[in-house]
Design an enzyme around this catalytic site. Structure first.
Site, short mmCIF file in Angstrom:
data_model
loop_
_atom_site.label_atom_id
_atom_site.label_comp_id
_atom_site.label_asym_id
_atom_site.label_seq_id
_atom_site.Cartn_x
_atom_site.Cartn_y
_atom_site.Cartn_z
N GLY A 28 0.83 -1.19 0.00
CA GLY A 28 0.00 0.00 0.00
C GLY A 28 0.86 1.24 0.00
O GLY A 28 2.08 1.19 -0.19
N GLU A 29 0.21 2.39 0.22
CA GLU A 29 0.92 3.66 0.14
C GLU A 29 1.92 3.82 1.26
O GLU A 29 2.98 4.43 1.08
CB GLU A 29 -0.10 4.81 0.18
CG GLU A 29 0.53 6.19 0.05
CD GLU A 29 -0.52 7.29 0.10
OE1 GLU A 29 -1.72 6.93 0.20
OE2 GLU A 29 -0.14 8.47 0.02
N PHE A 30 1.63 3.26 2.44
CA PHE A 30 2.50 3.50 3.59
C PHE A 30 3.12 2.21 4.14
O PHE A 30 3.62 2.21 5.25
CB PHE A 30 1.71 4.20 4.69
CG PHE A 30 1.18 5.54 4.27
CD1 PHE A 30 2.03 6.61 4.11
CD2 PHE A 30 -0.18 5.70 4.01
CE1 PHE A 30 1.54 7.84 3.71
CE2 PHE A 30 -0.66 6.93 3.62
CZ PHE A 30 0.20 8.00 3.46
N GLY A 31 3.09 1.12 3.39
CA GLY A 31 3.73 -0.08 3.89
C GLY A 31 3.42 -1.29 3.03
O GLY A 31 2.65 -1.22 2.07
N ASP A 78 -15.42 -0.95 9.07
CA ASP A 78 -14.90 -1.24 7.72
C ASP A 78 -15.09 -2.71 7.40
O ASP A 78 -14.21 -3.35 6.83
CB ASP A 78 -13.43 -0.84 7.63
CG ASP A 78 -12.96 -0.74 6.17
OD1 ASP A 78 -13.83 -0.71 5.27
OD2 ASP A 78 -11.75 -0.70 5.93
#
Length: 977
Positions: free
Chosen positions: A634-637, A750
């Site tokens: 993902g964007e951060f990991g 979620d």
């Protein structure tokens, strides 16, 4: 000295023709406006001769009065004052506004370039409060300065000549006024200024109607918002779910803000066009409660004769069944069954009939059968009485849904009358008797034993005793007897008896005999029963000798001793195994007790998030970890597959979730929050946390490895490979995990198939707790202030008000059920988020997936109740799914598919009546895309070609599943309708 400007009249004409600024949205109440004065203003001038001067200019035949002052040629300091007349404020507004329209000449435009000495381009505004007019005394020290007024745009002689002079507008406010009136004063320190108009006013919130509630004119308060209670309009009531009387807040600027609550039209009325009132439902329409948005047309066979009806009454002869609401059409009892007929086999009778010609508009027809036994013929008036307990109906005598029944236990030589009644749920509401059809039958002379069995009572080497079920005649003089036919390999014979019992003698030992029986009546014999085989006993053996008896006894004792030894050995070994298992259970229970004794907390309570995570998770040594391949990013990991080898333990496969060093602080916080939440649970359907690494970068969360990955991707790869029972078991696991979360006051926020992981045993586990929050109690709410929301999975109240509860998770669980039953399809297809939100508010719900069991779709719809209080709890969902799993037959009923409810695709530009431009697009919309190649192979390339398809055509094309045929044909019928 001349106090007027050169070219002053021309300048004033240009100013008067300039446009005025638009009005404010708030309602303005004018206290003074010089532009509308009908005569000279008569303001106080100081000094009276050399300072300000009043000028008059005609505009469209109306005089306009204004003041000007241009002391530039006087030199030195200027101290010219102009005071207004007393302005009455009254007792209402505590804040007023002053609006000035003026022009100022540019000092540099005077001869000499730099401007005369003492020339300025500003003037000052003052005010003084008083309870009455103080006359012509100026009283300069009592005036308070409001502001220094400067022109945004000054003009020159050249601007005047070209007609480009623009008007300056200055607006300022005076607050916290306490006296009944006030004066305004204008101080000119040396500018060439024309005061074209002065307007004094206050603002108030205008009378308005909002949410069917009336709000009166309201003055703003001295500071902050003023709460105003509204009054529901005529035929309107406070809305269901509102916290009280509707309210709005009047701002200091005179605008209505922050509406709270609203009114709704009372039953029998609906909102008029423009939402400014309630109008009565016209005749033929009704509105039963405030949950219904509009007046509805009366259902079939019901009427509303007056306006403002809350319910439509049924027409004469029509009714609503108990429990049916006013939105249900009225129906009537059915007509009589048609074509009642019968067939007999001995004394067994089969009754058949056809459904009534008129069903009364209902589909819940039930049949009941009455039986009368008569002496003589019933039509001739012979006495009749109800059939006795010996007469049996199969499957039943009442509540029949099929049009056939079997009757057993009838007597020969007897006359019977059978009456078949057709009823539905409204039959009991009609005063007339249910419609029926009757049939009279004479059972004839013979009794059949074809359905009966001969039973062996006793057998010996040379005898057999048999019995069977028989009947006794009811009519006088009717004598019954029985004939037996007995045979073996060597002989056969017939034997007559009077009772349904016989003792056969003089038989051969250890020999098989075939026996059958029939009844004999005065009118002749009946048919034989089926053949039955019976075997006589072998001849009696000789007696054992003494030695043989001793040997048998010794063998028995030896066997008993051997069995005792085996039993003692197994008992001791089982005892040792039970003790070992007990020790293991004690160890596990101690470990789990320590875990469950931890309080359920949110990471927000910790100043150091890393310390909070370590209170519920084990800090792992990075040396114990082997990082393998990337399985997600993902964007951060990233997420890796790896191996974890704890000291003195076997190596096991794990999933490793990392957080990049460059991630924002908020992501770091949520990352540790997720670990904290997982660490608080030890549940078979919640992803298990193995540990964390927080003392070295990058930070890592280590969890158990789920071999089959995310649920949505797993289902797409195995479409139609999983049985309904397997899908229910997976849903049961998810419901169990969510029940555990909600039971400890957590809301997931979620819940979706992408956040459910599946292991190699198809066990589903809830994961991804990045948005999970802890509620104050079981029925608590969590209100978010921002962030993205997964619209397609989120409950409507959470979308509208950003309020999340366990009930909003239940809504998401219903969407997950739909994803599972559709094998990973995207909810709502290609609809945009805005279309999804509007459709949900309009009452639209997802249609059942292909071959979806009806009980599961009903469960989905319960989860999608608009009122969150009507949604089931996860404990109820878990119990319901467990019940379905124990009763697999209930999953065979397929949910009805409405061809008018399909998910919209991007292109809907087909021909008239067919909202699809291609066959493939249509098949996708009804979830039948697997048959695209079947249609292409059959040459069906356009939508017009499919309109005449039949079930036989689909079978020839290879589409043989009945449920799929029904869905395709229903959709085609929808085009025709």
């Amino acid at each position: 000295m001349e106090r007027r400007w050169p070219l002053g009249l021309a300048l004033l004409l240009l100013l008067l023709c300039a446009p005025l600024p638009p009005g404010a949205r708030a309602e303005e109440v004018t206290l003074m406006d010089t532009s509308t004065a009908q005569g000279e203003l008569g303001w106080l001038l100081d000094p009276p001769e050399t300072g300000w001067s009043e000028v008059q200019q005609m505009l469209n035949g109306t005089p306009l009065y204004m003041y000007q002052d241009c002391p530039i040629q006087e030199g030195g300091d200027t101290d010219h004052w102009l005071r207004s007349n007393w302005i009455y404020r009254g007792e209402e507004a505590s804040r007023i506004y002053v609006e000035l329209q003026f022009t100022v000449r540019d000092c540099k435009s005077f001869p000499g370039g730099a401007g005369p000495l003492g020339c300025k381009e500003t003037f000052n505004l003052f005010y003084m409060e008083s309870d009455q007019d103080v006359g012509i005394q100026l009283r300069r020290p009592l005036f308070q300065k409001v502001t220094t007024v400067a022109a945004d745009q000054s003009f020159t002689i050249r601007d005047l000549a070209s007609g480009s002079v623009k008007l300056n507008v200055e607006r300022c406010s005076l607050g916290h006024l306490t006296r009944r009136g006030l004066y305004l004063a204008f101080h000119n320190p040396g500018s060439c200024v024309a005061l074209v108009s002065v307007r004094v006013f206050y603002q108030r919130c205008a009378e308005t109607v909002h949410g069917l509630a009336h709000f009166p004119d309201t003055l703003p308060g001295p500071g902050g918002l003023v709460e105003v209670a509204g009054t529901c309009l005529s035929h309107a009531q406070i809305s269901l779910g509102s916290s009280g009387t509707p309210r709005m807040h009047c701002s200091p600027d005179g605008e209505w803000l922050v509406p709270v609550g609203q009114c709704q039209c009372e039953p029998g009325y609906e909102e008029s066009s423009g939402n400014v009132g309630c109008t009565a439902c016209p005749t033929g329409f009704y509105r039963v409660d405030m949950n219904t948005l509009r007046c509805l047309k009366c259902p079939q066979h019901s009427i509303a004769e007056s306006e403002g009806s809350t319910i439509c009454t049924c027409e004469n002869g029509h009714y609503r069944a108990p429990g049916e609401g006013p939105q249900v059409a009225c129906t009537r009892p059915p007509s009589a069954p048609q074509n009642l007929s019968f067939s007999t086999s001995g004394t067994q009778l089969s009754l058949r009939w056809e459904p009534p010609r008129d069903t009364g508009g209902r589909h819940d027809i039930r049949y009941s059968v009455e039986c009368l036994q008569c002496r003589g013929i019933a039509q001739d008036g012979g006495p009749c009485q109800p059939c006795g307990k010996g007469v049996h109906f199969s499957p039943a005598a009442s509540g029949l849904t099929t049009s056939t029944v079997q009757v057993q236990g009838l007597e020969p030589y007897a006359n019977y009358t059978f009456t078949v009644k057709s009823q539905n749920r409204v039959s009991g509401l009609d005063s007339s008797s249910p419609s029926s059809a009757s049939l009279s039958i004479n059972m004839g002379h013979a009794e059949s034993l074809s359905g009966l069995s001969l039973k062996l009572v006793k057998k010996e080497p040379r005898q057999l005793e048999l019995t069977w079920a028989g009947s006794r005649p009811r009519n006088p003089g009717g004598n019954l007897s029985y004939e037996l036919h007995v045979l073996n390999q060597d002989e056969e014979w017939h034997q007559m008896v009077l009772e349904p019992r016989v003792l056969l003698t003089k038989l051969q030992p250890d020999t098989t005999y075939i026996v059958r029986v029939r009844t004999l009546t005065p009118l002749g014999p009946g048919p034989f029963s089926p053949d039955h085989e019976f075997r006589t006993s072998p001849p009696v053996s000789r007696s054992l000798t003494g030695g043989e008896i001793v040997a048998v006894i010794f063998g028995l004792l030896l066997g008993i001793a051997l069995l005792i030894g085996i039993y003692v050995f197994r008992s001791r070994r089982g005892q040792r195994q039970r003790q070992q298992r007990q020790r293991e259970r004690t160890t596990n229970v101690d470990r789990e007790d320590k875990l469950w004794l931890k309080p359920y907390v949110d990471l927000q309570a910790y100043e150091d998030p890393a310390q909070g995570a370590l209170d519920f998770a084990q800090e792992l040594d990075p040396a114990w970890l082997i990082v393998d391949t990337v399985i997600g990013e993902g964007e951060f990991g990233e997420v890796y597959r790896g191996a974890l080898r704890l000291p003195s333990q076997d190596c096991k496969t794990v999933a490793i979730k990392t957080l990049k060093d460059t991630s924002p602080d908020g992501y770091w916080w949520n990352f540790l929050r997720e670990a904290t939440i997982m660490g608080q649970f030890n549940h078979p359907h919640i992803l298990r946390l193995e540990g964390v690494i927080t003392k070295r970068k990058p930070i890592m969360i280590i969890t158990e490895f789920m071999e089959n990955g995310a649920l949505d991707a797993f289902l797409k790869e195995r479409e139609d490979q999983l049985a309904p029972g397997q899908l229910v078991a997976m849903l049961l696991g998810i419901a169990s995990g969510m029940n555990c979360l909600s039971g400890h006051n957590y809301v997931h926020r979620d819940l979706a198939a992408r956040n459910i992981l599946v292991n190699q045993n198809l066990c589903c586990k809830v994961s991804d707790f990045g948005l999970t929050r802890l509620l104050d109690d079981f029925d608590g709410t969590y209100e978010t202030q921002g962030g993205k929301i997964p619209i397609r999975w989120t409950a409507p109240e959470a979308i509208a008000h950003r309020i999340f509860t366990t009930a909003s998770d239940v809504w998401s669980f219903g969407i997950v059920m739909w994803e599972v039953l559709s094998f990973g399809d995207k909810p709502y297809g290609e609809m945009s988020n805005q279309e999804v939100m509007k459709s949900i508010e309009d009452g639209y719900r997802l249609p059942p997936p292909v071959d979806c069991p009806a009980p599961l779709y009903e469960l989905m719809k319960n989860c999608w109740a608009y009122d969150r209080a009507r949604r089931p709890h996860f404990l109820q969902l878990q119990a319901h799914l467990e019940q379905l799993l124990t009763d697999p037959h209930s999953l065979r009923t397929i949910a009805n598919f409405d061809p008018r409810v399909t998910l919209r695709l991007p292109s809907l530009s087909g021909s008239d009546g067919i909202p699809y431009r291609s066959v493939s697009e249509w098949l996708e919309s009804i979830r039948m895309k697997r048959y695209i190649l079947h249609f292409r192979s059959a040459g069906l390339d356009t939508m017009e070609c499919v309109l005449e398809l039949t079930a036989e055509d689909l079978t020839q094309m290879g589409i043989t599943l009945p449920g799929h045929q029904k869905r395709i044909l229903c959709s085609i019928q929808g085009f025709k309708d």
